[in-house]
Design a protein around this motif. Sequence first.
Motif, PDB file in Angstrom:
ATOM      1  N   CYS A  71       0.850  -1.197   0.000  1.00  0.00           N
ATOM      2  CA  CYS A  71       0.000   0.000   0.000  1.00  0.00           C
ATOM      3  C   CYS A  71       0.884   1.245   0.000  1.00  0.00           C
ATOM      4  CB  CYS A  71      -0.912   0.009   1.210  1.00  0.00           C
ATOM      5  SG  CYS A  71      -2.019   1.414   1.230  1.00  0.00           S
ATOM      6  N   CYS A 131      -0.068   5.524   2.623  1.00  0.00           N
ATOM      7  CA  CYS A 131       0.657   6.164   3.713  1.00  0.00           C
ATOM      8  C   CYS A 131       1.969   5.409   3.949  1.00  0.00           C
ATOM      9  CB  CYS A 131      -0.208   6.272   4.972  1.00  0.00           C
ATOM     10  SG  CYS A 131      -0.071   4.880   6.092  1.00  0.00           S
ATOM     11  N   GLY A 134       2.973   1.357   4.711  1.00  0.00           N
ATOM     12  CA  GLY A 134       3.273   0.374   3.665  1.00  0.00           C
ATOM     13  C   GLY A 134       2.778  -1.030   3.966  1.00  0.00           C
ATOM     14  N   CYS A 135       1.504  -1.186   4.344  1.00  0.00           N
ATOM     15  CA  CYS A 135       0.936  -2.509   4.614  1.00  0.00           C
ATOM     16  C   CYS A 135       0.970  -3.361   3.342  1.00  0.00           C
ATOM     17  CB  CYS A 135      -0.514  -2.384   5.059  1.00  0.00           C
ATOM     18  SG  CYS A 135      -0.719  -1.380   6.520  1.00  0.00           S
ATOM     19  N   THR A 185      -4.743  -1.872   7.177  1.00  0.00           N
ATOM     20  CA  THR A 185      -4.852  -1.420   8.565  1.00  0.00           C
ATOM     21  C   THR A 185      -5.953  -0.375   8.678  1.00  0.00           C
ATOM     22  OG1 THR A 185      -2.485  -1.777   8.724  1.00  0.00           O
ATOM     23  CG2 THR A 185      -3.454  -0.521  10.513  1.00  0.00           C
ATOM     24  N   CYS A 186      -6.271   0.259   7.555  1.00  0.00           N
ATOM     25  CA  CYS A 186      -7.308   1.287   7.598  1.00  0.00           C
ATOM     26  C   CYS A 186      -8.138   1.207   6.307  1.00  0.00           C
ATOM     27  CB  CYS A 186      -6.675   2.663   7.767  1.00  0.00           C
ATOM     28  SG  CYS A 186      -5.958   3.270   6.243  1.00  0.00           S
TER      29      CYS A 186
HETATM   30  S1  SF4 Z   1      -2.392   2.120   7.243  1.00  0.00           S
HETATM   31 FE1  SF4 Z   1      -3.923   2.139   5.625  1.00  0.00          FE
HETATM   32  S2  SF4 Z   1      -3.171   3.656   4.141  1.00  0.00           S
HETATM   33 FE2  SF4 Z   1      -1.440   3.168   5.487  1.00  0.00          FE
HETATM   34  S3  SF4 Z   1      -0.364   1.564   4.393  1.00  0.00           S
HETATM   35 FE3  SF4 Z   1      -1.755   0.510   5.800  1.00  0.00          FE
HETATM   36  S4  SF4 Z   1      -3.616   0.188   4.601  1.00  0.00           S
HETATM   37 FE4  SF4 Z   1      -2.380   1.679   3.476  1.00  0.00          FE
END
Ligand code: SF4
Lengths: 117, 418
Positions: A10, A13, A16-17, A35-36
């Motif tokens: 990802c 942000c 980087g999930c 995570t979001c």
């Molecule tokens: S927290 Fe949300 S936006 Fe940030 S990398 Fe993980 S999934 Fe993506």
Amino acid sequence: MTSRVYLFTCIVCPLGCTLEVEMDGDKIKEVKGYTCPKGREWAIEEVMNPKRVVMSVIKVRNGKLPTVSVKTAEPVPKAKIPELMKFLAKLEVEGPIRVGQTILEFEGIKIVATRET
Amino acid sequence: MSGLHIIQYDVVVIGGGPAGMAAAVKAKELGLNVLLLDDNEYLGGILPQCIHPGFGIHYFKEELTGPEFAYRLTKRALELGVDYYTAARVLEIKNYSDIEKVVIFSSPKGAFEVWTKTIIYAAGARERHAFEIGIVGDRGAGIYTAGEAQTLMDIYGIMPGREIVIVGSGDVGLIMARRFALEGANVKAVIELMPYPGGLARNIMILKDFDIPLYLSHKVVEVKGKNRVERVKVIKVDENLNEIPGTEFWIECDTVVISAGLIPSVKLLTNIGAEIDPATGGPIVNDLFETTIPGIFAAGNTVLINDLVDYVAEQGELAAYGAKLFIENGGIPTKHWIKLRKGENVRLLIPHYLSGERDVFIYARVKRPMENVEVRFPEIGKRLRLPIVKPAEMLRLKLRKEDIAKAKDEITMEVVPL
Ligand code: SF4
């Protein structure tokens, strides 16, 4: 129906999930690893309809520099990008050009100058 | 015009890239009489050729391309009436005393001797070349650094080649991989020495977008091709980066693009005795980016290689603020300097000295990628948990004045896996 798994890092942000989208044919079966909710949305968009803002340069006659850098005013579907690049490669425009000036349009998408020349 | 022109300023900024321009703009806003010098034909440093986005998210609160970022700073400098010379080559800096310094430069408008109270040195960095990373073989046409390839394509509109091998997976290399692929070239491989990619996650994605193979733990050792590059020899390396015999293979290509990192340009600083940090390659600085020579400040990639232009501009502003304080007080006021020291897993750390007079941002890089870590400053009892740290992503953390004041002589930063 074939099932496929797409893996991404990802980039919404810095966390980087690692996101995983499982497809069943052309339908989304499951999204994992976010995570979001922003990450989830992004992963779905990435699989269903990936788009990119495209940057390139166009040749300039009578400018301060031999080229002007440009970007698309909005993200372009990935599949359209090769065609857009070929279109830009053929162009030559007349200087001077201001930053922010729309040089022309490609299928309704504005091509905007990012450098003065 | 002939003869030597003698002029006088409060601050001379050397380098018209983002650090220098932000410094000049800030210095002017603070009421200083400022002169900005750049050796290029136009201001902006490398920004005008960085046509991709990812600039300005912190500094302008908006995502811009490189040329747009440069344009905004240039516009501001012109509106404020900052004096500047382009095509100005600085030949020498002399440090006569804390408030008497001389910058000698030549330009199409003549030779100048500038008397100034302070200097902000923002000369940026240069790219490492093929021979510096142990690539041997023929020296045919078609070997470029990433920056050279970028100048050719994105300023002059010339395609350097069609069959490309990129050496190094740092951000510039990845961005050039995309540029080449978009222009219809065949990017055959990105070769990375380390076991992990060097660039930011958003740039690693480029490889996926264009199906470009990334070879981790590999290096290019030889180039073949007398007149023009024909192929390169690649070999696998072990965890100690030693070549593994028998793993060699060749990739056919007409162009090799070297993206093997940047080295701060510090020559004029070392000529006058500024101390250098071997870890960053840049000068030792305090919390206002003053070097070990009083009244000579530095900012941007001259100090350490940054991954965001926003930080570079921020450092330029800080140096300008430092110049003002220096002029007003005849030096940077502090009760005593507190040393910021690298602890476990910290590869580099800036600034080197803190005055305790103000909140500071510290910039650090870790030695290796780690998950779930705690950043600790034991002397002041500060701890911070981070889910992930990578060498490619610089850490920028705030230390408060009150916290810094708790330390006697030094503050250590360590990064410990939990
Ligand atoms: S927290 Fe949300 S936006 Fe940030 S990398 Fe993980 S999934 Fe993506």
